[in-house]
Design a protein around this motif. Structure first.
Motif, PDB file in Angstrom:
ATOM      1  N   ILE A   8      98.313  10.985  -9.423  1.00 37.41           N
ATOM      2  CA  ILE A   8      97.176  10.748 -10.101  1.00 37.41           C
ATOM      3  C   ILE A   8      97.319  10.083 -11.028  1.00 37.41           C
ATOM      4  O   ILE A   8      98.672   9.696 -11.870  1.00 37.41           O
ATOM      5  CB  ILE A   8      97.282  12.044 -11.225  1.00 37.41           C
ATOM      6  CG1 ILE A   8      97.013  13.212 -10.731  1.00 37.41           C
ATOM      7  CG2 ILE A   8      95.477  11.712 -11.947  1.00 37.41           C
ATOM      8  CD1 ILE A   8      96.811  14.268 -11.189  1.00 37.41           C
ATOM      9  N   LYS A  75      89.771  16.516 -13.477  1.00 35.83           N
ATOM     10  CA  LYS A  75      89.933  17.116 -12.482  1.00 35.83           C
ATOM     11  C   LYS A  75      89.997  17.562 -11.258  1.00 35.83           C
ATOM     12  O   LYS A  75      90.536  17.661 -10.852  1.00 35.83           O
ATOM     13  CB  LYS A  75      89.441  18.400 -13.632  1.00 35.83           C
ATOM     14  CG  LYS A  75      89.355  18.930 -14.563  1.00 35.83           C
ATOM     15  CD  LYS A  75      88.624  20.063 -15.476  1.00 35.83           C
ATOM     16  CE  LYS A  75      89.028  19.977 -16.745  1.00 35.83           C
ATOM     17  NZ  LYS A  75      86.791  20.343 -17.481  1.00 35.83           N
ATOM     18  N   LEU A  78      92.975  15.557  -9.842  1.00 37.90           N
ATOM     19  CA  LEU A  78      94.405  17.512 -10.146  1.00 37.90           C
ATOM     20  C   LEU A  78      93.988  17.871  -8.693  1.00 37.90           C
ATOM     21  O   LEU A  78      94.621  17.626  -8.203  1.00 37.90           O
ATOM     22  CB  LEU A  78      93.936  17.621 -11.284  1.00 37.90           C
ATOM     23  CG  LEU A  78      95.478  18.742 -11.595  1.00 37.90           C
ATOM     24  CD1 LEU A  78      96.733  17.800 -10.995  1.00 37.90           C
ATOM     25  CD2 LEU A  78      95.414  19.273 -12.896  1.00 37.90           C
ATOM     26  N   MET A  91     101.647  11.943 -12.200  1.00 35.23           N
ATOM     27  CA  MET A  91     100.479  12.030 -12.862  1.00 35.23           C
ATOM     28  C   MET A  91     101.090  10.602 -13.716  1.00 35.23           C
ATOM     29  O   MET A  91     101.864  10.930 -14.552  1.00 35.23           O
ATOM     30  CB  MET A  91     100.566  13.091 -14.220  1.00 35.23           C
ATOM     31  CG  MET A  91     100.087  14.386 -13.209  1.00 35.23           C
ATOM     32  SD  MET A  91      99.365  16.207 -13.383  1.00 35.23           S
ATOM     33  CE  MET A  91     101.365  16.325 -13.714  1.00 35.23           C
ATOM     34  N   PRO A  94      97.399  10.808 -17.244  1.00 32.94           N
ATOM     35  CA  PRO A  94      96.447  11.582 -17.123  1.00 32.94           C
ATOM     36  C   PRO A  94      95.473  11.754 -17.705  1.00 32.94           C
ATOM     37  O   PRO A  94      94.047  12.157 -17.231  1.00 32.94           O
ATOM     38  CB  PRO A  94      96.981  12.809 -16.169  1.00 32.94           C
ATOM     39  CG  PRO A  94      98.141  13.071 -16.798  1.00 32.94           C
ATOM     40  CD  PRO A  94      98.816  11.386 -16.786  1.00 32.94           C
ATOM     41  N   ILE A 110      97.167  21.874 -16.044  1.00 27.29           N
ATOM     42  CA  ILE A 110      99.049  21.115 -15.572  1.00 27.29           C
ATOM     43  C   ILE A 110      99.870  22.508 -15.853  1.00 27.29           C
ATOM     44  O   ILE A 110     100.374  22.690 -15.144  1.00 27.29           O
ATOM     45  CB  ILE A 110      98.476  19.664 -16.274  1.00 27.29           C
ATOM     46  CG1 ILE A 110      97.672  18.896 -15.557  1.00 27.29           C
ATOM     47  CG2 ILE A 110     100.135  19.213 -15.752  1.00 27.29           C
ATOM     48  CD1 ILE A 110      97.592  17.522 -16.572  1.00 27.29           C
TER      49      ILE A 110
END
Length: 182
Positions: A8, A75, A78, A91, A94, A110
């Motif tokens: 991400i 989201k 993710l 990540m 993020p 998370i």
């Protein structure tokens, strides 16, 4: 190898096609593609819809990605990164661009990943984003390692002062670190 690593970042988001529907964006994570150029298998679509359901985003599945709020986009990214149940999830910032409420909602999701068999690498400049799931840290300043190891050993006022070049007061609340600039 690409399927074993979830990723991400803002730079990845910028490479996606904003007109694609949300479920299609999530589905691209199944193959590590940025975009489909052929029909998406029905099983992959079903899995993407289930993934969106798990993030409470199912109602947005058929909207273009561009219509989502910043928090919803994060989201979706993710969800996309988790499509293959990766061994490693990376990540990069993020929570950047999120307000306090959206940041905390994303961090909660998370943190729920801690029950999965996955290594999570989380890059941030914001100490308060270090959730209870993280046990070890690497504190870097200008490419130089300040400290590494267990988070309680790494996150000290002395190490944070070295990294940020300002005196700070460190407090722990709910197994999360919080700093105040003195």
């Amino acid at each position: 190898m690409r399927k074993r690593i979830g990723y991400i970042s803002q730079s990845l988001y910028e490479k996606l096609t904003p007109a694609d529907t949300v479920w299609e964006v999530v589905a691209t994570g199944e193959f590590g593609f940025l975009r489909f150029y052929e029909e998406i298998p029905a099983g992959v679509q079903e899995r993407a819809l289930r993934m969106l359901e798990s993030f409470k985003l199912r109602h947005l599945a058929f909207q273009p990605l561009v219509t989502l709020s910043q928090g919803e986009r994060k989201k979706v990214m993710l969800a996309r990164s988790l499509m293959t149940k990766p061994s490693i999830l990376i990540m990069d910032e993020p929570c950047s661009g999120l307000d306090l409420y959206e940041r905390e909602k994303l961090l909660e999701q998370i943190n729920e990943l801690s029950g999965q068999q996955m290594t999570v690498i989380y890059v941030t400049h914001h100490i308060e984003e270090i959730m209870p799931m993280f046990t070890h840290l690497l504190l870097i300043d200008q490419g130089r390692i300040i400290a590494s190891g267990k988070k309680e050993d790494v996150l000290t006022e002395e190490n944070l002062h070295k990294a940020y070049q300002v005196p700070v007061k460190l407090e722990w609340f709910g197994d999360r670190p919080w700093i105040k600039v003195l």
